[in-house]
Design a protein around this motif. Structure first.
Motif, PDB file in Angstrom:
ATOM      1  N   LYS A 149       0.841  -1.187   0.000  1.00  0.00           N
ATOM      2  CA  LYS A 149       0.000   0.000   0.000  1.00  0.00           C
ATOM      3  C   LYS A 149       0.879   1.241   0.000  1.00  0.00           C
ATOM      4  CE  LYS A 149      -4.271   1.701   2.127  1.00  0.00           C
ATOM      5  NZ  LYS A 149      -5.305   1.418   3.171  1.00  0.00           N
ATOM      6  N   ARG A 150       0.474   2.253  -0.752  1.00  0.00           N
ATOM      7  CA  ARG A 150       1.224   3.504  -0.769  1.00  0.00           C
ATOM      8  C   ARG A 150       0.257   4.657  -0.933  1.00  0.00           C
ATOM      9  NH1 ARG A 150       5.348   3.404  -5.601  1.00  0.00           N
ATOM     10  NH2 ARG A 150       5.428   5.644  -5.204  1.00  0.00           N
ATOM     11  N   GLU A 151       0.660   5.797  -0.419  1.00  0.00           N
ATOM     12  CA  GLU A 151      -0.191   6.983  -0.449  1.00  0.00           C
ATOM     13  C   GLU A 151       0.690   8.210  -0.627  1.00  0.00           C
ATOM     14  OE1 GLU A 151      -4.041   8.905   0.080  1.00  0.00           O
ATOM     15  OE2 GLU A 151      -3.542   6.768   0.002  1.00  0.00           O
ATOM     16  N   ASP A 152       0.410   9.012  -1.664  1.00  0.00           N
ATOM     17  CA  ASP A 152       1.110  10.272  -1.855  1.00  0.00           C
ATOM     18  C   ASP A 152       0.540  11.293  -0.875  1.00  0.00           C
ATOM     19  OD1 ASP A 152       2.775   9.420  -3.957  1.00  0.00           O
ATOM     20  OD2 ASP A 152       1.136   9.624  -5.381  1.00  0.00           O
ATOM     21  N   ILE A 153       1.335  11.722   0.075  1.00  0.00           N
ATOM     22  CA  ILE A 153       0.857  12.631   1.118  1.00  0.00           C
ATOM     23  C   ILE A 153       0.877  14.077   0.652  1.00  0.00           C
ATOM     24  CG2 ILE A 153       1.230  13.407   3.497  1.00  0.00           C
ATOM     25  CD1 ILE A 153       0.240  10.527   3.205  1.00  0.00           C
ATOM     26  N   GLY A 154       1.853  14.443  -0.172  1.00  0.00           N
ATOM     27  CA  GLY A 154       1.940  15.810  -0.674  1.00  0.00           C
ATOM     28  C   GLY A 154       3.388  16.247  -0.804  1.00  0.00           C
ATOM     29  N   TYR A 155       3.590  17.531  -0.916  1.00  0.00           N
ATOM     30  CA  TYR A 155       4.953  18.053  -1.052  1.00  0.00           C
ATOM     31  C   TYR A 155       5.027  19.455  -0.472  1.00  0.00           C
ATOM     32  CZ  TYR A 155       3.324  21.068  -4.859  1.00  0.00           C
ATOM     33  OH  TYR A 155       2.660  22.040  -5.581  1.00  0.00           O
ATOM     34  N   THR A 156       6.250  19.911  -0.253  1.00  0.00           N
ATOM     35  CA  THR A 156       6.488  21.292   0.136  1.00  0.00           C
ATOM     36  C   THR A 156       7.675  21.816  -0.645  1.00  0.00           C
ATOM     37  OG1 THR A 156       6.988  22.801   1.972  1.00  0.00           O
ATOM     38  CG2 THR A 156       7.997  20.632   2.070  1.00  0.00           C
ATOM     39  N   GLU A 157       7.647  23.076  -0.966  1.00  0.00           N
ATOM     40  CA  GLU A 157       8.788  23.713  -1.620  1.00  0.00           C
ATOM     41  C   GLU A 157       9.682  24.410  -0.602  1.00  0.00           C
ATOM     42  OE1 GLU A 157       7.205  26.265  -4.634  1.00  0.00           O
ATOM     43  OE2 GLU A 157       6.529  24.601  -5.904  1.00  0.00           O
ATOM     44  N   GLU A 158       9.204  24.470   0.642  1.00  0.00           N
ATOM     45  CA  GLU A 158       9.995  25.111   1.698  1.00  0.00           C
ATOM     46  C   GLU A 158       9.839  24.344   3.008  1.00  0.00           C
ATOM     47  OE1 GLU A 158       9.906  29.359   2.159  1.00  0.00           O
ATOM     48  OE2 GLU A 158       9.163  29.644   0.130  1.00  0.00           O
ATOM     49  N   PRO A 159      10.624  23.282   3.222  1.00  0.00           N
ATOM     50  CA  PRO A 159      10.523  22.544   4.485  1.00  0.00           C
ATOM     51  C   PRO A 159      11.043  23.337   5.671  1.00  0.00           C
ATOM     52  CG  PRO A 159      12.346  21.713   3.176  1.00  0.00           C
ATOM     53  CD  PRO A 159      11.604  22.683   2.308  1.00  0.00           C
ATOM     54  N   GLY A 160      11.924  24.298   5.421  1.00  0.00           N
ATOM     55  CA  GLY A 160      12.494  25.106   6.496  1.00  0.00           C
ATOM     56  C   GLY A 160      14.005  25.144   6.419  1.00  0.00           C
TER      57      GLY A 160
END
Length: 407
Positions: A374-385
């Protein structure tokens, strides 16, 4: 003006600008998929910044901007209206100051009260259940327990040794191995500067954790051995122990003794009856019996592991898994052509050559006779910090959740 330049001009994140656009605080033009923030947006953003300094909420700011957009704000009537808003906000802030002052006094009273009635801590050590599971990570022989100090059903002090010269120590209820290697950066949730973590990225991680705990709870957990490794930066289970089975056996590993001690005290305070083993270790070669673990929890710990070690955690941990066991995890990665991956190789020369590549996960699972069920795309960020010094601004750090199962 492009969104990146706009964000930089006002010293905010791109995610913040996108959020303001979503709320309707900023209304830029849009060419295909790109926002173009014009002079009106610049003026509105400056106005938003000023109102935030006055402690107006975003909801209040939206109302004020709506009035500004509907009318000519230079009219005397509108100026008078804005002046009244400022006077009302000033009165509200004075009232807040009074309430905060009362709260501070109440906190001082509570601290003084707590200091006078600190309870005596019961000594909780290694539950006896784990003793038959203590095996040498090198020659796979059952470890001998010597010089043990017992408190009820717990081992508080002791020495675990093997004829091959391997040795681990139980001290103050914590199993301490010699396999410890820390990251060049601080990797401890009790030490890192949370200001360097973008709130949007923290929310993304939390979304992934909720998915993981939901998947874990689909399984019957009573009498199962559940291990969460390398909990330096992110951990899942401790936050949810009250809702998990109190008949399961939990193991937490971390390279930081200080962090393990803090975690132990916290769990003992809120869940004193749980069977928990705490291990100081970083290389995942645990002094545990092969085929003894039902679940491994990877709360981005494998992602962090790839920055420090060249070996695959899937290869190291595979022998510990029982038949039909599962790894439930969350993994961060970049696209193969990203500059961030090149930055990682420069900053962490000893890292795995596929650190933060998606194939680090996919090949690691496949090569160890496991299957991603099972896999799920949670999302992304362009600025993790700014804490993530290898991240190239504007590139997408993606988060995927997965379940890897043994046949």
């Amino acid at each position: 003006m492009k969104i990146g330049s706009f964000a930089k001009r006002f010293d905010v994140s791109i995610d913040t600008v996108r959020y303001y656009i979503e709320l309707g605080l900023l209304i830029p033009e849009k060419e295909k998929t790109q926002y173009d923030l014009n002079q009106t947006c610049l003026e509105d953003m400056a106005f938003i910044h000023e109102l935030k300094q006055f402690r107006f909420s975003l909801k209040e700011i939206h109302k004020i901007l709506s009035l500004k957009r509907l009318t000519n704000s230079s009219d005397n009537e509108d100026t008078s209206y804005f002046t009244n808003l400022l006077l009302e906000k000033k009165a509200d802030l004075r009232a807040e100051i009074e309430e905060m002052s009362k709260a501070i006094h109440l906190i001082d009273d509570k601290l003084h009260s707590n200091a006078n009635k600190l309870p005596e801590q019961t000594k909780i050590g290694v539950p006896l259940f784990f003793v038959p599971l203590f095996y040498c990570p090198h020659c796979r022989q059952l470890l001998n327990l010597k010089q043990a100090s017992m408190y009820g059903h717990y081992i508080y002090e002791g020495v675990l040794s093997c004829s091959c010269s391997y040795q681990a120590i139980i001290k103050e209820g914590i199993l301490r191995t010699n396999q410890i290697k820390s990251s060049p950066n601080k990797y401890s949730i009790y030490e890192i500067d949370v200001k360097k973590w973008n709130p949007g990225f923290v929310s993304l991680l939390e979304k992934g954790k909720l998915w993981m705990i939901k998947e874990l709870m689909r399984h019957p957990l009573a009498h199962k051995v559940i291990v969460e490794t390398n909990i330096e930066v992110s951990m899942l289970l401790p936050k949810h122990l009250s809702s998990l089975s109190d008949k399961a056996y939990y193991i937490f590993t971390c390279h930081s003794l200080e962090m393990i001690e803090k975690l132990k005290k916290k769990i003992e305070k809120h869940n004193p009856n749980l069977a928990v083993l705490y291990i100081v270790n970083s290389d995942l070669r645990l002094p545990l019996k092969h085929e003894s673990v039902d679940f491994f929890i990877d709360s981005t710990s494998f992602t962090q592991f790839s920055l420090i070690y060249s070996e695959s955690p899937f290869t190291i941990l595979r022998p510990y898994l029982k038949e039909n066991a599962h790894i439930i995890g969350s993994f961060a990665f970049y696209d193969d052509s990203s500059q961030s991956l090149k930055n990682i190789r420069a900053i962490y020369p000893s890292s795995n050559s596929h650190a933060l590549h998606l194939d680090y996960l996919e090949k690691g699972v496949k090569q160890n006779n496991q299957t991603i069920t099972k896999r799920e795309d949670i999302g992304y960020t362009e600025e993790p910090g700014s804490y993530f010094i290898y991240h190239e601004p504007g590139e997408k750090m993606k988060l995927i959740n997965y379940i890897a199962s043994c046949p």
